[in-house]
Design an enzyme around this catalytic site. Sequence first.
Site, PDB file in Angstrom:
ATOM      1  N   ASN A   8       7.087  11.953  -9.909  1.00  0.00           N
ATOM      2  CA  ASN A   8       8.002  12.289  -8.814  1.00  0.00           C
ATOM      3  C   ASN A   8       8.160  13.804  -8.671  1.00  0.00           C
ATOM      4  O   ASN A   8       8.325  14.323  -7.573  1.00  0.00           O
ATOM      5  CB  ASN A   8       9.375  11.658  -9.047  1.00  0.00           C
ATOM      6  CG  ASN A   8       9.317  10.145  -9.044  1.00  0.00           C
ATOM      7  OD1 ASN A   8       9.461   9.513 -10.083  1.00  0.00           O
ATOM      8  ND2 ASN A   8       9.068   9.547  -7.894  1.00  0.00           N
TER       9      ASN A   8
ATOM     10  N   TYR B 251      -3.527  -0.841  -2.897  1.00  0.00           N
ATOM     11  CA  TYR B 251      -2.105  -0.479  -3.005  1.00  0.00           C
ATOM     12  C   TYR B 251      -1.955   0.878  -3.675  1.00  0.00           C
ATOM     13  O   TYR B 251      -1.150   1.704  -3.271  1.00  0.00           O
ATOM     14  CB  TYR B 251      -1.352  -1.554  -3.787  1.00  0.00           C
ATOM     15  CG  TYR B 251       0.115  -1.263  -3.995  1.00  0.00           C
ATOM     16  CD1 TYR B 251       1.030  -1.455  -2.963  1.00  0.00           C
ATOM     17  CD2 TYR B 251       0.580  -0.787  -5.220  1.00  0.00           C
ATOM     18  CE1 TYR B 251       2.378  -1.190  -3.160  1.00  0.00           C
ATOM     19  CE2 TYR B 251       1.924  -0.520  -5.420  1.00  0.00           C
ATOM     20  CZ  TYR B 251       2.817  -0.719  -4.393  1.00  0.00           C
ATOM     21  OH  TYR B 251       4.152  -0.452  -4.579  1.00  0.00           O
ATOM     22  N   TYR B 252      -2.762   1.103  -4.710  1.00  0.00           N
ATOM     23  CA  TYR B 252      -2.712   2.401  -5.389  1.00  0.00           C
ATOM     24  C   TYR B 252      -3.513   3.458  -4.648  1.00  0.00           C
ATOM     25  O   TYR B 252      -3.169   4.627  -4.651  1.00  0.00           O
ATOM     26  CB  TYR B 252      -3.132   2.251  -6.855  1.00  0.00           C
ATOM     27  CG  TYR B 252      -1.967   1.722  -7.643  1.00  0.00           C
ATOM     28  CD1 TYR B 252      -1.021   2.592  -8.180  1.00  0.00           C
ATOM     29  CD2 TYR B 252      -1.732   0.365  -7.762  1.00  0.00           C
ATOM     30  CE1 TYR B 252       0.104   2.125  -8.842  1.00  0.00           C
ATOM     31  CE2 TYR B 252      -0.605  -0.116  -8.418  1.00  0.00           C
ATOM     32  CZ  TYR B 252       0.311   0.775  -8.964  1.00  0.00           C
ATOM     33  OH  TYR B 252       1.424   0.318  -9.592  1.00  0.00           O
TER      34      TYR B 252
ATOM     35  N   HIS C 272      -3.579  -0.922 -13.965  1.00  0.00           N
ATOM     36  CA  HIS C 272      -2.958  -1.842 -13.016  1.00  0.00           C
ATOM     37  C   HIS C 272      -3.832  -3.051 -12.707  1.00  0.00           C
ATOM     38  O   HIS C 272      -3.494  -3.859 -11.844  1.00  0.00           O
ATOM     39  CB  HIS C 272      -2.613  -1.112 -11.717  1.00  0.00           C
ATOM     40  CG  HIS C 272      -1.519  -0.115 -11.912  1.00  0.00           C
ATOM     41  ND1 HIS C 272      -0.249  -0.506 -12.261  1.00  0.00           N
ATOM     42  CD2 HIS C 272      -1.499   1.232 -11.830  1.00  0.00           C
ATOM     43  CE1 HIS C 272       0.504   0.575 -12.382  1.00  0.00           C
ATOM     44  NE2 HIS C 272      -0.220   1.634 -12.135  1.00  0.00           N
TER      45      HIS C 272
END
Lengths: 769, 769
Positions: free
Chosen positions: A164, A291-292, A448
């Site tokens: 982040n 998605y990634y 993942h």
Amino acid sequence: MFYELNMFITKAQGFNPAWQNKIIKHTTYISLLLLIWTTAIFAQSHPNLILTTEGVKAIKSGGDAPLFEQAVADAKSEIAYSLAEGIKVPIPKDAGGGYTHEQHKRNYKYMNLAGNLYQITGEKMYAKYVKNMLTEYAAIYKDLPLHPVDKSYSRGKLFWQCLNEANWLVYTSQAYDAVYDCLSKKERKNFEENLFRPVADFLSVENPRFFNRVHNHSTWGNAAVGMMGLAMNDEELINRALYGLPIKEGANLEKDNDGGFIYEKGTAKAGFLAQIDHAFSPDGYYTEGPYYQRYAMTPFMLFALSLHHNKPDLKIFEYRDGILLKGVYALLYQTNQAGEFFPINDAMKGMSLATGAVISAVNIAYGLNEDPQLLSVAKLQNKVLLDHSGYAVARGLHEGKAQPFFKKSVELRDGAKGDEGALGILRTLKGEEEIAVLFKYAAQGLGHGHFDKLSYSMYDGNTEVLQDYGSARWVNIDHKAGGRYLKENKTWAKQTVAHNTLVVDGKSHFGGKYDIATTHHSDPYFFDIKNANVQIISAKESNAYEDTDMQRTLILCNGDDFSSPILIDVLAAFSENEHQYDLPFHYAEHFMRSNFELNTNLPKVMGEKHGYQHLYQEANGNIDSDNLQFTWFNENKLYSITAQAAAGDEAIIARIGANDPNFNLRRDALLIHRKNKAKNVLFLSVIEAHGKYSPVTELPENPYSQIKSVKVILHNKKYTIFTIKDIHNTQHTFMFSNQDNNAESIHKVEHEGVVYEWTGVVTRASSSQ
Amino acid sequence: MFYELNMFITKAQGFNPAWQNKIIKHTTYISLLLLIWTTAIFAQSHPNLILTTEGVKAIKSGGDAPLFEQAVADAKSEIAYSLAEGIKVPIPKDAGGGYTHEQHKRNYKYMNLAGNLYQITGEKMYAKYVKNMLTEYAAIYKDLPLHPVDKSYSRGKLFWQCLNEANWLVYTSQAYDAVYDCLSKKERKNFEENLFRPVADFLSVENPRFFNRVHNHSTWGNAAVGMMGLAMNDEELINRALYGLPIKEGANLEKDNDGGFIYEKGTAKAGFLAQIDHAFSPDGYYTEGPYYQRYAMTPFMLFALSLHHNKPDLKIFEYRDGILLKGVYALLYQTNQAGEFFPINDAMKGMSLATGAVISAVNIAYGLNEDPQLLSVAKLQNKVLLDHSGYAVARGLHEGKAQPFFKKSVELRDGAKGDEGALGILRTLKGEEEIAVLFKYAAQGLGHGHFDKLSYSMYDGNTEVLQDYGSARWVNIDHKAGGRYLKENKTWAKQTVAHNTLVVDGKSHFGGKYDIATTHHSDPYFFDIKNANVQIISAKESNAYEDTDMQRTLILCNGDDFSSPILIDVLAAFSENEHQYDLPFHYAEHFMRSNFELNTNLPKVMGEKHGYQHLYQEANGNIDSDNLQFTWFNENKLYSITAQAAAGDEAIIARIGANDPNFNLRRDALLIHRKNKAKNVLFLSVIEAHGKYSPVTELPENPYSQIKSVKVILHNKKYTIFTIKDIHNTQHTFMFSNQDNNAESIHKVEHEGVVYEWTGVVTRASSSQ
């Protein structure tokens, strides 16, 4: 002033201080200095990261572009409250979903919007807003300890994880670039010394495990440091971003909090160029899945565009044969008709082309190639970037230039070299609805990845015919483990039985062990879409189970022979030992009828591990005919499976939800076709999206399957021959070569007095009786 | 020719043949005859049933009306295949969903369309199509035996039940009227004698149990016979339709296949006017609920319009203070924001305003009153009738006359006299989404009624917050019991626990006995919507359980005090004996969090009857605090219940699906708030639609409840006083008078040293702490 200029040049050009001292001492070099200074000023023209001076000019002087004007209005409205209310830079405290986390996210988003608005509207208040917020951040950043939430392998300071913090820097660098000319040198110095450089150093030299590997987290880290380097004109940071930190040899293979190994790949290289080298296959496929990829495309595209503007000689968009734009198209192909990404691996369902990351990617791509098909995607997105590419898209749409985006059937190879399996996508039309089949015979997909070799999912328009469960998680929803992955993600969602693929002896592929799985991949055998009405993919997997080899062939048929498209699913397993073979079909809802007698039972837990501990058996049936047929109803559509069955076959109707104390799993249903105590098996199944129902007219259309029977004529390691008979008694015979995929080979098999002869891998013959 | 003319007059005027013979013999009466003949011709001007000569003229000479032109094009396209392929009138064999059933349905629909197309386009081929089809029907009808499928109390001949046969006649009468002028007298005679009159007689005199009661089946029967009577100008049939057959006294109370009594009501009267008298309450509410009203509106409106055209003196649309049009509006009010009917009683979910029956009703109503709000409904329907009213709607839309259809909060009284309870609907806005609450304190609703006294359901836009299960059925889907009601409709869907209302001792209201239930109704106590931010309904039920009285008060609050609307649900039960009280909340999916510890268990069946045999307990929790709080997630929205709890209270998380061998039931989840061994209880619950989530931005908004606590201050038969505290510590105190609903009454209660004083039934006070 001279000192500042000096420092400025130092920073700007990354001069060797010793050499620089000499320059200062020799006034004869003043003219040279001025020359360099001029160059520096020129090189540092702002904005030049995502926005450019020329781009802003073009926006201001260009014609109408309603979607862009809407974006400007939206941005104004979005930050209006914060602008009026004042800056809020709280001391970091909360994890994802919590107040301080969300506030710092808002802050970087708003700074970026404000910076853009300042450039586009010229209104100073926006620049002031950015300046004020940066001032507050600069006042606290250096003294901040690590974030109090200790759940990440790389804690941030503003956020609980560096990831982040890197997001923050990617957007803050754009804001800084946009308001640069409004700031005094003193302000710039304050921000650069007390905020930007510290954040950039924190994300890189202080967190090499975050920064220095080939992984989407690191891509963000690289882009963050690099973009800020470009904004500050700091070559050292730029180089660090492009080429990584010096590699530590023999680093431990610790796992990060996504379950991937730190230093898993790319121990030989690091940095942004290494990301590009390793993250994408030659077809633009990203091994973690769409998605990634969607998430990762943002730093790739933003940093690349910044480099394109600042370092044109790098020709970043031509790098690796234009791989970044290939990546954008690969991403667009991996969506269903609604534009939602196929939820393979740890994906959240519902994530779609409409997400900001894809808006950026599509806008930037259009800014580069002006492909009118991209405008259709932008139309669906209905939102554009606040930069010149967004303006170009909005103009293009306003001028009616959009052309339909054609999603073709495609094979996307996996692995940096394209030799680690692939993802195959077949598409065909049923009226206005698209039947799409996503077949996964790729590599594990890093941390993942799921244990889902040779699995596929199927769509009928926007409806899932056979679903991929996706991940067990509610991103950002605090109620559910703070929005992080739930433990059922590992115990259920990743397990093999959670997918539409073969489970041998109730165990997941590779025993559910990531360390092993990640060293293997499936092997493409055959991909042929030349005949639009008989599209075929075939792939093999020989590592998922120690003593069992698998081959799966999917044939998507359409055309006049069929009232609606059918998918033929031919899954063969070969073993020298006896096993229990389970083939799940994740139909989700709602059972309509079966051709076998159902014995319902009180829900009983089906096993103890590998995902079976999360399944309740609700009913079973012993198949006593040659075919198993099963019809279900979902979203007002009717689907059927017709499968060949043999004596001893069992059908189990199961439901997810056992051993789920916090109700983390969806209670979706599945059918398991089980073959017990068999060595070599063949599952031959036909899946159809045959019917639909209107709750308003209350009329069904084609509620019954069009398939009367399926039958295997011959099956061995070399050949598979089978027939499908429809309700009009037309018989379709398929002949398939399992070991020779040469298109020129002639095959000849005699079986029960019939000679089957064909050329190439597969052929189909139809006859009416 | 003279004979034909003679016959024609005979049929037309219902002359006494003897008298007629005299006329023929006396040539002096020829002039009189011609006069009568002219009158006959005039009276019989065709078309004059739904289409009229004037209407057709207006359509042909009127301005553009795109939606009408679309309807013409759609109709042409719909019957094109049949027109080319030829007529198919198979010998009846199949039940609903089967070939012959569906073919005969198509036939009457196509005949009607073809008749309209003939009138509108003037193209003879359409008339010929109708003629040919009628010819085939006329050739077989009289000799047809009863339909081979014996599952109805009143078997038809073309169909398995008279109901469908009546549908056939309603549409065929229109087709006949439309092509009348194209037919030779011989053809008319053939059709009337060999088809129409036999069908009309079959549906009435031969099936009095079908024709002669007050029931939606009979309404179709009456309309069918009456409309064909009008088309044939047969006064005897018209009168039979209007006034019914002579009533048989003392008929047995047999049940029909919908579970309703034959001759249940209306034994004193029968026929169309009796239907209007009995079917609707004075507010236009139809006791079976909107799903059945929708279906019933078609014969009401079509026959009424036919009477309006042919028997204007009857003033049918003014009958009972214009009840038919009130019925149309009542129907429109009983929908959620998507225009779907509230699925009370045996309703199928998803049935909406877009259905043909409502298109007819809205078009015909607009043709009569030109209410521009109806045009908004028509816009949503996006389809119009092929008659003058449909043309008028299309014109109105084209001219931009549409005004928003305002769905107000409303109380629709039940019962022919309006004294058998009511259905209360509260609505308020949450942004652009409408929160709607449907509270049912009505009569049983005949054979399709559920045992759901004081039940309610709640909507957030198109999402069900707390659902009504609807019926257990897949209409017309053969896989599921041929599309008929499933046995789980009786064992689950009708039972009390399948609804959001109180279950005492695990038994359904009235012991689940229809014969008793149908003699009772709940009682409205208070309905007040003057304050749009505090809308209230309160009702009582004293018959559902022998020794337990219930009162439920729903208060829908909105406004600045709340971040989103809240529904306060105050359910009191009074008994002199100890009971187990279960209050189910049918939230369907997906559990997010609870403030009590969940003890999950292997699914265990909750009971043996009254619907509990279909429930699995999945978890329970003992409430050890003063409040129970429960949050769930559905369709990307977040909802919470906050309820007062007392020591010993239990929360059970259950799921539908036990004892359901054919998977006929949806596996939806529910929460049961249980109070054990109590005499008088109060369930005070606040339900909120507080949050939402975007899978694209992955950001939640307001994921947590805004309610901190709820607390009962005082509760007895006379008064209920409670407080609700929100997360900002604002406390809202509600004072309610349970026995005196006089708006002028002054109430004063002292409790624990505090004096509560207010005027009227209810008051609210807020204070911040």
